[in-house]
Enzyme design. Structure first.
Site, PDB file in Angstrom:
ATOM      1  N   CYS A 276     -14.665 -42.465 -65.990  1.00 54.46           N
ATOM      2  CA  CYS A 276     -15.639 -42.039 -67.002  1.00 54.46           C
ATOM      3  C   CYS A 276     -14.970 -41.288 -68.145  1.00 54.46           C
ATOM      4  O   CYS A 276     -15.566 -40.407 -68.761  1.00 54.46           O
ATOM      5  CB  CYS A 276     -16.715 -41.160 -66.377  1.00 54.46           C
ATOM      6  SG  CYS A 276     -17.438 -41.872 -64.895  1.00 54.46           S
TER       7      CYS A 276
ATOM      8  N   PHE B  68     -24.836 -32.605 -44.280  1.00 58.00           N
ATOM      9  CA  PHE B  68     -25.231 -31.764 -43.148  1.00 58.00           C
ATOM     10  C   PHE B  68     -26.727 -31.472 -43.172  1.00 58.00           C
ATOM     11  O   PHE B  68     -27.155 -30.336 -42.923  1.00 58.00           O
ATOM     12  CB  PHE B  68     -24.423 -30.460 -43.127  1.00 58.00           C
ATOM     13  CG  PHE B  68     -23.018 -30.652 -42.625  1.00 58.00           C
ATOM     14  CD1 PHE B  68     -22.775 -30.944 -41.298  1.00 58.00           C
ATOM     15  CD2 PHE B  68     -21.947 -30.546 -43.503  1.00 58.00           C
ATOM     16  CE1 PHE B  68     -21.477 -31.129 -40.839  1.00 58.00           C
ATOM     17  CE2 PHE B  68     -20.644 -30.729 -43.050  1.00 58.00           C
ATOM     18  CZ  PHE B  68     -20.415 -31.019 -41.710  1.00 58.00           C
ATOM     19  N   ILE B  69     -27.525 -32.506 -43.461  1.00 62.05           N
ATOM     20  CA  ILE B  69     -28.980 -32.338 -43.457  1.00 62.05           C
ATOM     21  C   ILE B  69     -29.442 -32.465 -42.009  1.00 62.05           C
ATOM     22  O   ILE B  69     -29.659 -33.558 -41.486  1.00 62.05           O
ATOM     23  CB  ILE B  69     -29.663 -33.375 -44.363  1.00 62.05           C
ATOM     24  CG1 ILE B  69     -29.096 -33.283 -45.787  1.00 62.05           C
ATOM     25  CG2 ILE B  69     -31.176 -33.148 -44.378  1.00 62.05           C
ATOM     26  CD1 ILE B  69     -29.628 -34.329 -46.729  1.00 62.05           C
ATOM     27  N   ARG B  70     -29.533 -31.322 -41.361  1.00 66.20           N
ATOM     28  CA  ARG B  70     -29.869 -31.262 -39.942  1.00 66.20           C
ATOM     29  C   ARG B  70     -30.781 -30.061 -39.701  1.00 66.20           C
ATOM     30  O   ARG B  70     -30.503 -28.962 -40.197  1.00 66.20           O
ATOM     31  CB  ARG B  70     -28.605 -31.119 -39.096  1.00 66.20           C
ATOM     32  CG  ARG B  70     -27.584 -32.218 -39.327  1.00 66.20           C
ATOM     33  CD  ARG B  70     -26.297 -31.947 -38.585  1.00 66.20           C
ATOM     34  NE  ARG B  70     -25.293 -32.960 -38.878  1.00 66.20           N
ATOM     35  CZ  ARG B  70     -24.074 -32.980 -38.330  1.00 66.20           C
ATOM     36  NH1 ARG B  70     -23.724 -32.029 -37.477  1.00 66.20           N
ATOM     37  NH2 ARG B  70     -23.225 -33.937 -38.645  1.00 66.20           N
TER      38      ARG B  70
ATOM     39  N   ARG C 280     -31.404 -27.358 -42.462  1.00 65.04           N
ATOM     40  CA  ARG C 280     -30.198 -27.083 -43.242  1.00 65.04           C
ATOM     41  C   ARG C 280     -29.899 -28.208 -44.223  1.00 65.04           C
ATOM     42  O   ARG C 280     -30.027 -29.382 -43.904  1.00 65.04           O
ATOM     43  CB  ARG C 280     -29.021 -26.925 -42.273  1.00 65.04           C
ATOM     44  CG  ARG C 280     -27.670 -26.746 -42.913  1.00 65.04           C
ATOM     45  CD  ARG C 280     -26.601 -26.712 -41.836  1.00 65.04           C
ATOM     46  NE  ARG C 280     -25.261 -26.582 -42.373  1.00 65.04           N
ATOM     47  CZ  ARG C 280     -24.161 -26.663 -41.640  1.00 65.04           C
ATOM     48  NH1 ARG C 280     -24.240 -26.870 -40.348  1.00 65.04           N
ATOM     49  NH2 ARG C 280     -22.981 -26.538 -42.209  1.00 65.04           N
TER      50      ARG C 280
END
Length: 265
Positions: A107, A246-248, A251
């Site tokens: 870019c 870390f979408i758990r 969180r």
């Protein structure tokens, strides 16, 4: 689903006891793509949504841009493990163009990133103005995990889905991380689904190759249950892609372009 799994007798050791039991194992399927009569690529995949995967793979490789205009014919011979594709424009990519690394700035920025040559041509800078709340990230990840029956039974596949802020639109499963994304992309190309303002949610690690796949699909927000790599985050910064991992539970870790993540709509 029957093509994706097989029952197999195994020995299971637990709490000091050894037992023979029957387990559910995910299957693999080797597929070779013949492009205009020339062997182009061989991939190992889950034997579902194969045509979508082939179309998505060719789209991400820059071989086709428009499914309706660029594909003359496509046929799948599952018994022999071949996909035969004829394009309206007779493309016969060289081995060098698929394997030779290209080093350059992305870019127009000064920081250098490493791409395959075809990645330079097909990676897209995100232009979406879409936003998403942290709560919506968590709910979408929960939806992805709850709808994957194959993962629940085997633990051996990756899941990916195209979403709006509120729901999953299209989900695909495969043993290969890249294949799951190619299946999504193939469906979008075949059915002319606009993706710029959609969200991509993924069960696996955000590697640089996965980030580039997301860029080629054209989304601006990528959500993952797992961790990113530093090279992936460098590419995400340059390609204007917002990433969270870390979408758990409750969180969410935001790594790049946080302006698209908001507390409330």
């Amino acid at each position: 689903m029957s093509d994706m799994i097989i029952n197999r007798k195994i020995l299971s050791y637990r709490n000091g006891e050894l037992k023979e039991k029957e387990d559910i194992i995910v299957t693999e399927f080797p597929l070779t793509i013949m492009l205009n009569g020339v062997e182009f690529a061989t991939m190992v995949c889950t034997p579902t949504d194969i045509e979508e995967m082939v179309v998505g793979f060719l789209g991400s490789e820059g071989v086709i841009l428009n499914y309706q205009k660029d594909i003359q014919s496509i046929s799948i011979d599952e018994s022999k493990g071949f996909a035969y594709v004829e394009t309206t424009r007779k493309v016969t990519p060289s081995v060098e163009s698929q394997t030779k690394r290209f080093i350059g700035s992305c870019c127009g920025k000064s920081r250098q990133s490493f791409y395959f040559q075809n990645d330079v041509k097909t990676a897209k800078t995100a232009t979406t103005t879409q936003t998403i709340t942290y709560h919506q990230c968590i709910e979408l990840m929960q939806s992805l995990q709850s709808t994957s029956e194959i993962f629940k039974e085997t633990g051996g596949v990756h899941n990916a889905a195209l979403c709006t802020q509120d729901k999953l639109i299209l989900s695909r499963t495969d043993i290969g991380r890249h294949n799951a994304l190619d299946k999504l992309y193939g469906n979008c190309l075949m059915h002319k689904i606009m993706v710029r303002d959609k969200i991509l949610i993924f069960s696996g690690r955000i590697s640089s190759e996965i980030l580039l796949k997301a860029s080629k699909i054209g989304v601006g927000i990528l959500l993952s249950k797992s961790a990113p790599t530093e090279l992936a985050l460098q590419a995400a910064e340059e390609l204007n892609i917002s990433t969270a991992g870390f979408i758990r539970g409750n969180r969410v870790n935001v790594y790049t372009h946080p302006e698209r993540f908001v507390l409330n709509n």
